[in-house]
Design a protein around this motif. Structure first.
Motif, mmCIF file in Angstrom:
data_model
loop_
_atom_site.group_PDB
_atom_site.id
_atom_site.type_symbol
_atom_site.label_atom_id
_atom_site.label_comp_id
_atom_site.label_asym_id
_atom_site.label_seq_id
_atom_site.Cartn_x
_atom_site.Cartn_y
_atom_site.Cartn_z
ATOM 1 N N ARG A 22 15.222 -5.572 5.500
ATOM 2 C CA ARG A 22 16.257 -6.296 6.254
ATOM 3 C C ARG A 22 15.674 -6.916 7.525
ATOM 4 N N THR A 23 14.857 -6.157 8.234
ATOM 5 C CA THR A 23 14.264 -6.642 9.470
ATOM 6 C C THR A 23 13.313 -7.803 9.204
ATOM 7 N N ALA A 24 12.515 -7.704 8.151
ATOM 8 C CA ALA A 24 11.589 -8.782 7.804
ATOM 9 C C ALA A 24 12.352 -10.046 7.401
ATOM 10 N N GLU A 25 13.425 -9.898 6.665
ATOM 11 C CA GLU A 25 14.238 -11.058 6.286
ATOM 12 C C GLU A 25 14.840 -11.718 7.525
ATOM 13 N N LEU A 26 15.332 -10.920 8.446
ATOM 14 C CA LEU A 26 15.893 -11.452 9.682
ATOM 15 C C LEU A 26 14.820 -12.191 10.483
ATOM 16 N N ALA A 27 13.624 -11.624 10.566
ATOM 17 C CA ALA A 27 12.526 -12.282 11.277
ATOM 18 C C ALA A 27 12.183 -13.612 10.620
ATOM 19 N N ASP A 28 12.178 -13.670 9.296
ATOM 20 C CA ASP A 28 11.911 -14.926 8.587
ATOM 21 C C ASP A 28 12.977 -15.972 8.913
ATOM 22 N N GLU A 29 14.222 -15.540 8.961
ATOM 23 C CA GLU A 29 15.314 -16.460 9.293
ATOM 24 C C GLU A 29 15.192 -16.961 10.731
ATOM 25 N N MET A 30 14.824 -16.063 11.649
ATOM 26 C CA MET A 30 14.637 -16.475 13.040
ATOM 27 C C MET A 30 13.479 -17.465 13.152
ATOM 28 N N SER A 31 12.412 -17.218 12.406
ATOM 29 C CA SER A 31 11.268 -18.130 12.410
ATOM 30 C C SER A 31 11.678 -19.513 11.924
ATOM 31 N N ASP A 32 12.439 -19.575 10.846
ATOM 32 C CA ASP A 32 12.917 -20.852 10.311
ATOM 33 C C ASP A 32 13.801 -21.577 11.329
ATOM 34 N N LEU A 33 14.706 -20.845 11.960
ATOM 35 C CA LEU A 33 15.609 -21.438 12.944
ATOM 36 C C LEU A 33 14.821 -21.965 14.139
ATOM 37 N N CYS A 34 13.889 -21.181 14.621
ATOM 38 C CA CYS A 34 13.067 -21.621 15.752
ATOM 39 C C CYS A 34 12.250 -22.852 15.376
ATOM 40 N N GLY A 35 11.682 -22.858 14.176
ATOM 41 C CA GLY A 35 10.908 -24.000 13.726
ATOM 42 C C GLY A 35 11.743 -25.268 13.660
ATOM 43 N N ALA A 36 12.971 -25.138 13.189
ATOM 44 C CA ALA A 36 13.861 -26.292 13.082
ATOM 45 C C ALA A 36 14.246 -26.846 14.451
ATOM 46 N N ARG A 37 14.170 -26.018 15.465
ATOM 47 C CA ARG A 37 14.545 -26.432 16.819
ATOM 48 C C ARG A 37 13.346 -26.591 17.749
ATOM 49 N N ASP A 38 12.152 -26.554 17.168
ATOM 50 C CA ASP A 38 10.913 -26.701 17.929
ATOM 51 C C ASP A 38 10.807 -25.663 19.057
ATOM 52 N N VAL A 39 11.159 -24.442 18.712
ATOM 53 C CA VAL A 39 11.060 -23.321 19.646
ATOM 54 C C VAL A 39 9.980 -22.391 19.118
ATOM 55 N N PRO A 40 9.033 -22.002 19.958
ATOM 56 C CA PRO A 40 7.972 -21.099 19.493
ATOM 57 C C PRO A 40 8.533 -19.760 19.012
ATOM 58 N N PHE A 41 7.903 -19.217 17.994
ATOM 59 C CA PHE A 41 8.284 -17.919 17.448
ATOM 60 C C PHE A 41 7.014 -17.189 17.042
ATOM 61 N N VAL A 42 6.885 -15.962 17.485
ATOM 62 C CA VAL A 42 5.727 -15.152 17.127
ATOM 63 C C VAL A 42 6.187 -14.063 16.168
ATOM 64 N N ALA A 43 5.724 -14.128 14.946
ATOM 65 C CA ALA A 43 6.077 -13.125 13.936
ATOM 66 C C ALA A 43 5.306 -11.840 14.214
ATOM 67 N N THR A 44 6.016 -10.729 14.244
ATOM 68 C CA THR A 44 5.365 -9.434 14.495
ATOM 69 C C THR A 44 5.816 -8.347 13.524
ATOM 70 N N THR A 45 6.921 -8.545 12.857
ATOM 71 C CA THR A 45 7.533 -7.483 12.058
ATOM 72 C C THR A 45 6.605 -6.922 10.996
ATOM 73 N N ARG A 46 6.103 -7.771 10.150
ATOM 74 C CA ARG A 46 5.260 -7.276 9.044
ATOM 75 C C ARG A 46 3.932 -6.724 9.548
ATOM 76 N N GLN A 47 3.358 -7.384 10.561
ATOM 77 C CA GLN A 47 2.089 -6.915 11.090
ATOM 78 C C GLN A 47 2.225 -5.516 11.694
ATOM 79 N N LEU A 48 3.297 -5.284 12.424
ATOM 80 C CA LEU A 48 3.493 -3.959 13.024
ATOM 81 C C LEU A 48 3.821 -2.915 11.961
ATOM 82 N N ALA A 49 4.518 -3.317 10.919
ATOM 83 C CA ALA A 49 4.839 -2.370 9.846
ATOM 84 C C ALA A 49 3.573 -1.885 9.154
#
Length: 82
Positions: free
Chosen positions: A12-39
């Motif tokens: 669930r957390t990884a899916e949410l992070a993916d959605e946040m990444s997509d939303l940030c990308g669509a709005r040209d807002v930086p996003f640093v993915a950390t969920t999977r790496q920390l897991a």
């Protein structure tokens, strides 16, 4: 108290992070993915498991900081804002 959300929580957390990444990308807002790496990080997972199941000690937070710094923090902070 050890609260372990297990694989379902991570999914669930990884899916949410993916959605946040997509939303940030669509709005040209930086996003640093950390969920999977920390897991997958042995220090983060060991420290979080030893505590409440979600929050690590200083070693785990150092791993998070490293991911953020390596993920473009400096270029984002130096970027002119609109």
């Amino acid at each position: 108290m050890n609260i372990d959300g297990g694989e379902a929580h991570l999914h669930r957390t990884a899916e949410l992070a993916d959605e946040m990444s997509d939303l940030c990308g669509a709005r040209d807002v930086p996003f640093v993915a950390t969920t999977r790496q920390l897991a997958d990080d042995p220090i983060w997972t060991r420290e979080a498991t030893a505590g409440d199941g979600a929050h690590p000690g200083s070693g785990g937070y150092q791993r998070l900081a490293d991911l953020i710094l390596d993920g473009g923090w400096h270029s984002w902070i130096a970027r002119p804002h609109r």
